[in-house]
Design a protein around this motif. Sequence first.
Motif, PDB file in Angstrom:
ATOM      1  N   PHE A  74       0.803  -1.221   0.000  1.00  0.00           N
ATOM      2  CA  PHE A  74       0.000   0.000   0.000  1.00  0.00           C
ATOM      3  C   PHE A  74       0.840   1.277   0.000  1.00  0.00           C
ATOM      4  O   PHE A  74       0.276   2.372  -0.049  1.00  0.00           O
ATOM      5  N   GLN A  75       2.181   1.156   0.034  1.00  0.00           N
ATOM      6  CA  GLN A  75       3.003   2.297  -0.314  1.00  0.00           C
ATOM      7  C   GLN A  75       2.938   2.497  -1.829  1.00  0.00           C
ATOM      8  O   GLN A  75       2.418   1.650  -2.558  1.00  0.00           O
ATOM      9  N   THR A  76       3.456   3.612  -2.296  1.00  0.00           N
ATOM     10  CA  THR A  76       3.426   3.895  -3.728  1.00  0.00           C
ATOM     11  C   THR A  76       4.838   4.130  -4.254  1.00  0.00           C
ATOM     12  O   THR A  76       5.743   4.492  -3.495  1.00  0.00           O
ATOM     13  N   ILE A  77       4.998   3.895  -5.554  1.00  0.00           N
ATOM     14  CA  ILE A  77       6.242   4.208  -6.241  1.00  0.00           C
ATOM     15  C   ILE A  77       5.891   4.944  -7.529  1.00  0.00           C
ATOM     16  O   ILE A  77       4.734   4.938  -7.972  1.00  0.00           O
ATOM     17  N   GLU A  78       6.882   5.591  -8.113  1.00  0.00           N
ATOM     18  CA  GLU A  78       6.701   6.284  -9.390  1.00  0.00           C
ATOM     19  C   GLU A  78       7.255   5.410 -10.498  1.00  0.00           C
ATOM     20  O   GLU A  78       8.434   5.042 -10.471  1.00  0.00           O
ATOM     21  N   LEU A  79       6.410   5.072 -11.456  1.00  0.00           N
ATOM     22  CA  LEU A  79       6.841   4.337 -12.638  1.00  0.00           C
ATOM     23  C   LEU A  79       6.698   5.241 -13.860  1.00  0.00           C
ATOM     24  O   LEU A  79       6.157   6.350 -13.761  1.00  0.00           O
ATOM     25  N   ASP A  80       7.133   4.778 -15.001  1.00  0.00           N
ATOM     26  CA  ASP A  80       7.109   5.649 -16.171  1.00  0.00           C
ATOM     27  C   ASP A  80       5.699   6.017 -16.601  1.00  0.00           C
ATOM     28  O   ASP A  80       5.500   6.998 -17.319  1.00  0.00           O
ATOM     29  N   TYR A  81       4.701   5.265 -16.155  1.00  0.00           N
ATOM     30  CA  TYR A  81       3.314   5.596 -16.486  1.00  0.00           C
ATOM     31  C   TYR A  81       2.583   6.295 -15.341  1.00  0.00           C
ATOM     32  O   TYR A  81       1.389   6.559 -15.438  1.00  0.00           O
ATOM     33  N   GLY A  82       3.298   6.592 -14.248  1.00  0.00           N
ATOM     34  CA  GLY A  82       2.682   7.329 -13.148  1.00  0.00           C
ATOM     35  C   GLY A  82       2.831   6.636 -11.806  1.00  0.00           C
ATOM     36  O   GLY A  82       3.685   5.767 -11.628  1.00  0.00           O
ATOM     37  N   GLY A 116      -3.013  -7.760 -16.518  1.00  0.00           N
ATOM     38  CA  GLY A 116      -1.900  -7.675 -15.575  1.00  0.00           C
ATOM     39  C   GLY A 116      -0.847  -8.736 -15.783  1.00  0.00           C
ATOM     40  O   GLY A 116      -0.037  -8.974 -14.880  1.00  0.00           O
ATOM     41  N   PHE A 117      -0.820  -9.346 -16.951  1.00  0.00           N
ATOM     42  CA  PHE A 117       0.134 -10.436 -17.163  1.00  0.00           C
ATOM     43  C   PHE A 117       1.489  -9.943 -17.673  1.00  0.00           C
ATOM     44  O   PHE A 117       2.437 -10.720 -17.752  1.00  0.00           O
ATOM     45  N   ARG A 118       1.590  -8.657 -18.014  1.00  0.00           N
ATOM     46  CA  ARG A 118       2.879  -8.080 -18.390  1.00  0.00           C
ATOM     47  C   ARG A 118       3.630  -7.649 -17.129  1.00  0.00           C
ATOM     48  O   ARG A 118       3.084  -6.898 -16.316  1.00  0.00           O
ATOM     49  N   ARG A 119       4.856  -8.085 -16.962  1.00  0.00           N
ATOM     50  CA  ARG A 119       5.599  -7.881 -15.726  1.00  0.00           C
ATOM     51  C   ARG A 119       5.730  -6.419 -15.345  1.00  0.00           C
ATOM     52  O   ARG A 119       5.649  -6.050 -14.170  1.00  0.00           O
ATOM     53  N   GLY A 120       5.918  -5.537 -16.316  1.00  0.00           N
ATOM     54  CA  GLY A 120       6.300  -4.168 -16.015  1.00  0.00           C
ATOM     55  C   GLY A 120       5.185  -3.162 -15.941  1.00  0.00           C
ATOM     56  O   GLY A 120       5.452  -1.965 -15.828  1.00  0.00           O
ATOM     57  N   ILE A 121       3.936  -3.614 -15.978  1.00  0.00           N
ATOM     58  CA  ILE A 121       2.822  -2.663 -15.945  1.00  0.00           C
ATOM     59  C   ILE A 121       1.607  -3.308 -15.289  1.00  0.00           C
ATOM     60  O   ILE A 121       1.294  -4.469 -15.556  1.00  0.00           O
ATOM     61  N   ASP A 122       0.939  -2.539 -14.431  1.00  0.00           N
ATOM     62  CA  ASP A 122      -0.265  -3.047 -13.790  1.00  0.00           C
ATOM     63  C   ASP A 122      -1.460  -2.772 -14.692  1.00  0.00           C
ATOM     64  O   ASP A 122      -1.381  -2.000 -15.654  1.00  0.00           O
ATOM     65  N   SER A 123      -2.558  -3.402 -14.384  1.00  0.00           N
ATOM     66  CA  SER A 123      -3.746  -3.287 -15.233  1.00  0.00           C
ATOM     67  C   SER A 123      -4.982  -3.348 -14.357  1.00  0.00           C
ATOM     68  O   SER A 123      -5.445  -4.424 -13.999  1.00  0.00           O
ATOM     69  N   TYR A 124      -5.515  -2.189 -13.992  1.00  0.00           N
ATOM     70  CA  TYR A 124      -6.758  -2.151 -13.236  1.00  0.00           C
ATOM     71  C   TYR A 124      -7.956  -2.294 -14.169  1.00  0.00           C
ATOM     72  O   TYR A 124      -8.875  -3.055 -13.919  1.00  0.00           O
ATOM     73  N   SER A 125      -7.946  -1.523 -15.251  1.00  0.00           N
ATOM     74  CA  SER A 125      -9.076  -1.478 -16.156  1.00  0.00           C
ATOM     75  C   SER A 125      -9.192  -2.749 -16.981  1.00  0.00           C
ATOM     76  O   SER A 125      -8.185  -3.360 -17.349  1.00  0.00           O
ATOM     77  N   ALA A 126     -10.424  -3.091 -17.315  1.00  0.00           N
ATOM     78  CA  ALA A 126     -10.669  -4.213 -18.221  1.00  0.00           C
ATOM     79  C   ALA A 126     -10.380  -3.860 -19.673  1.00  0.00           C
ATOM     80  O   ALA A 126     -10.288  -4.745 -20.516  1.00  0.00           O
ATOM     81  N   LEU A 127     -10.203  -2.543 -19.958  1.00  0.00           N
ATOM     82  CA  LEU A 127     -10.034  -2.101 -21.339  1.00  0.00           C
ATOM     83  C   LEU A 127      -8.597  -1.710 -21.675  1.00  0.00           C
ATOM     84  O   LEU A 127      -8.145  -1.934 -22.796  1.00  0.00           O
ATOM     85  N   PHE A 128      -7.909  -1.086 -20.722  1.00  0.00           N
ATOM     86  CA  PHE A 128      -6.539  -0.631 -20.951  1.00  0.00           C
ATOM     87  C   PHE A 128      -5.691  -0.896 -19.723  1.00  0.00           C
ATOM     88  O   PHE A 128      -6.184  -0.841 -18.588  1.00  0.00           O
ATOM     89  N   GLU A 129      -4.411  -1.142 -19.961  1.00  0.00           N
ATOM     90  CA  GLU A 129      -3.491  -1.240 -18.844  1.00  0.00           C
ATOM     91  C   GLU A 129      -3.216   0.157 -18.297  1.00  0.00           C
ATOM     92  O   GLU A 129      -3.705   1.162 -18.822  1.00  0.00           O
ATOM     93  N   ASN A 130      -2.454   0.246 -17.199  1.00  0.00           N
ATOM     94  CA  ASN A 130      -2.362   1.499 -16.468  1.00  0.00           C
ATOM     95  C   ASN A 130      -1.609   2.608 -17.190  1.00  0.00           C
ATOM     96  O   ASN A 130      -1.612   3.747 -16.735  1.00  0.00           O
ATOM     97  N   ASP A 131      -0.990   2.298 -18.322  1.00  0.00           N
ATOM     98  CA  ASP A 131      -0.400   3.372 -19.122  1.00  0.00           C
ATOM     99  C   ASP A 131      -1.444   4.092 -19.966  1.00  0.00           C
ATOM    100  O   ASP A 131      -1.128   5.073 -20.641  1.00  0.00           O
ATOM    101  N   LYS A 132      -2.687   3.598 -19.942  1.00  0.00           N
ATOM    102  CA  LYS A 132      -3.813   4.169 -20.685  1.00  0.00           C
ATOM    103  C   LYS A 132      -3.664   4.020 -22.199  1.00  0.00           C
ATOM    104  O   LYS A 132      -4.443   4.587 -22.959  1.00  0.00           O
ATOM    105  N   ARG A 133      -2.675   3.248 -22.633  1.00  0.00           N
ATOM    106  CA  ARG A 133      -2.437   3.068 -24.066  1.00  0.00           C
ATOM    107  C   ARG A 133      -2.518   1.609 -24.503  1.00  0.00           C
ATOM    108  O   ARG A 133      -2.955   1.319 -25.617  1.00  0.00           O
ATOM    109  N   THR A 134      -2.054   0.695 -23.655  1.00  0.00           N
ATOM    110  CA  THR A 134      -1.978  -0.712 -24.037  1.00  0.00           C
ATOM    111  C   THR A 134      -3.346  -1.363 -23.862  1.00  0.00           C
ATOM    112  O   THR A 134      -3.857  -1.484 -22.743  1.00  0.00           O
ATOM    113  N   PRO A 135      -3.985  -1.802 -24.955  1.00  0.00           N
ATOM    114  CA  PRO A 135      -5.336  -2.351 -24.859  1.00  0.00           C
ATOM    115  C   PRO A 135      -5.325  -3.810 -24.408  1.00  0.00           C
ATOM    116  O   PRO A 135      -4.380  -4.552 -24.679  1.00  0.00           O
TER     117      PRO A 135
END
Length: 212
Positions: A74-82, A116-135
């Motif tokens: 529940f701590q946060t970190i900064e990644l390239d997508y936010g 969420g199966f890509r190691r380097g990016i989380d995916s909350y949305s059912a439509l896009f991963e957390n970079d808002k670009r990867t469908p």
Amino acid sequence: MNLAMKISDHDVLLVIDVQNDFCTGGALAVPGGEKVVPAVNRIAQKFANVVLTQDWHPEDHVSFAPNHPGKQPFQTIELDYGIQVLWPTHCVKGTAGAEFHRDLDIARANLVVRKGFRRGIDSYSALFENDKRTPTGLLGYLRERELKTVFVTGLALDFCVRFSAEDARKAGFEVAVIEDACRGIDLGGTVAATHQSFRDLGISVVGLEAFL
């Protein structure tokens, strides 16, 4: 939307992450998470189109706190997508925790979307991963099927349900969140922020009684 819902073939029920790790006893349990199951099952009987999502992470996923020495869940970190919340290790692909809750009627689903199966990016949305670009592919599916209204249920209200509803709305769909069939985590006011976002975007919040 009217309180009494008339479901058509252009409507879809989106069931977000009703998996063991998000239910009581799971690695990232949402309080009362398993209590959504009877409501989801009942609502799903009204729909010809049902889509399930499934968190499906590798063990070395970037969102897992144990993969960051000195960091706690529940701590946060900064990644390239936010900003990324760090979570307990959960829904590791192929494990019991990643399986759907045993009482969920998965037989009604037309599609299962793993995210969420890509190691380097989380995916909350059912439509896009957390970079808002990867469908994830779901947006194309909805459009190809000419579906118009997305009803969203599942876990957790203030993360994966919220991001999915927001992305569907921004993509031009009518969206309704069935709150009785969701549960939230509420990290520092995230549930209140979710409701404000829904109001701002014109996302309807409806209750189970609309489907009875």
